[in-house]
Scaffold this motif. Structure first.
Motif, PDB file in Angstrom:
ATOM      1  N   ASP A  10      37.637  46.403  45.449  1.00 35.40           N
ATOM      2  CA  ASP A  10      37.665  47.051  46.765  1.00 35.40           C
ATOM      3  C   ASP A  10      39.054  47.582  47.092  1.00 35.40           C
ATOM      4  O   ASP A  10      39.206  48.689  47.616  1.00 35.40           O
ATOM      5  N   TYR A  26      37.848  42.896  55.847  1.00 35.68           N
ATOM      6  CA  TYR A  26      39.182  42.621  55.318  1.00 35.68           C
ATOM      7  C   TYR A  26      40.141  42.459  56.486  1.00 35.68           C
ATOM      8  O   TYR A  26      40.167  43.285  57.394  1.00 35.68           O
ATOM      9  N   GLN A  84      48.579  41.716  48.945  1.00 29.46           N
ATOM     10  CA  GLN A  84      47.286  41.111  48.607  1.00 29.46           C
ATOM     11  C   GLN A  84      47.234  39.624  48.933  1.00 29.46           C
ATOM     12  O   GLN A  84      46.157  39.079  49.168  1.00 29.46           O
ATOM     13  N   VAL A 141      39.266  38.234  52.986  1.00 27.63           N
ATOM     14  CA  VAL A 141      37.986  38.928  53.132  1.00 27.63           C
ATOM     15  C   VAL A 141      36.944  37.942  53.632  1.00 27.63           C
ATOM     16  O   VAL A 141      36.882  36.794  53.200  1.00 27.63           O
ATOM     17  N   LYS A 188      37.214  41.606  45.466  1.00 25.69           N
ATOM     18  CA  LYS A 188      38.322  42.000  46.340  1.00 25.69           C
ATOM     19  C   LYS A 188      39.227  42.999  45.614  1.00 25.69           C
ATOM     20  O   LYS A 188      39.615  44.022  46.186  1.00 25.69           O
ATOM     21  N   LYS A 192      31.835  43.633  54.201  1.00 26.33           N
ATOM     22  CA  LYS A 192      32.968  42.735  54.000  1.00 26.33           C
ATOM     23  C   LYS A 192      34.042  43.122  55.006  1.00 26.33           C
ATOM     24  O   LYS A 192      34.347  44.307  55.183  1.00 26.33           O
TER      25      LYS A 192
END
Length: 127
Positions: free
Chosen positions: A36, A8, A48, A53, A33, A6
């Motif tokens: 993680d 980010y 956030q 992602v 998410k 993944k």
């Protein structure tokens, strides 16, 4: 089970913040998410709402990551782009679609062209 990495990245700039490792294990589990962000220290402290992602398939772009001199996510498309060494000698990276995707597209076009040529040859030889 095979789980791809993944990526980010920051929504506004395309800056890649962290790439998780791909996993191949019968005990591998997909994570969210939120999981993680709580697990990886590299993701802590980021807003956030600005963190996106991109989930890649297992082994997708492995060669591109090895050969590229840089990579980022294009914020307009949400797709990963790579910079490769060029013979032009420029110092600024030029980001482009992954070479593996470019090769796949060229192969598909070549197959389509060959099929069209064979069909055309078939029509002209029957006349």
């Amino acid at each position: 089970m095979k789980i791809g990495p993944k990526v980010y990245w920051r929504k506004t700039t395309g800056e890649i913040i962290y790439i998780t490792s791909q996993i191949e294990s019968p005990w591998a589990v997909e994570t969210t998410k939120e999981e993680d962000v709580n697990f990886y220290p590299q993701l802590k402290g980021y807003d956030q709402d600005q963190l996106e992602v991109l989930k890649l398939e297992f082994d997708k772009y492995t060669q591109d990551f090895q050969r590229a001199t840089g990579y980022w996510i294009n914020p307009e498309t949400g797709l990963i782009e790579f910079a490769y060494l060029s013979g032009g000698g420029g110092t600024d990276p030029v980001y482009q679609t992954p070479l593996t995707d470019q090769v796949s597209d060229l192969k598909a076009r070549q197959d389509s062209t060959e099929a069209a040529m064979l069909a055309l040859m078939d029509v002209t030889t029957k006349s």
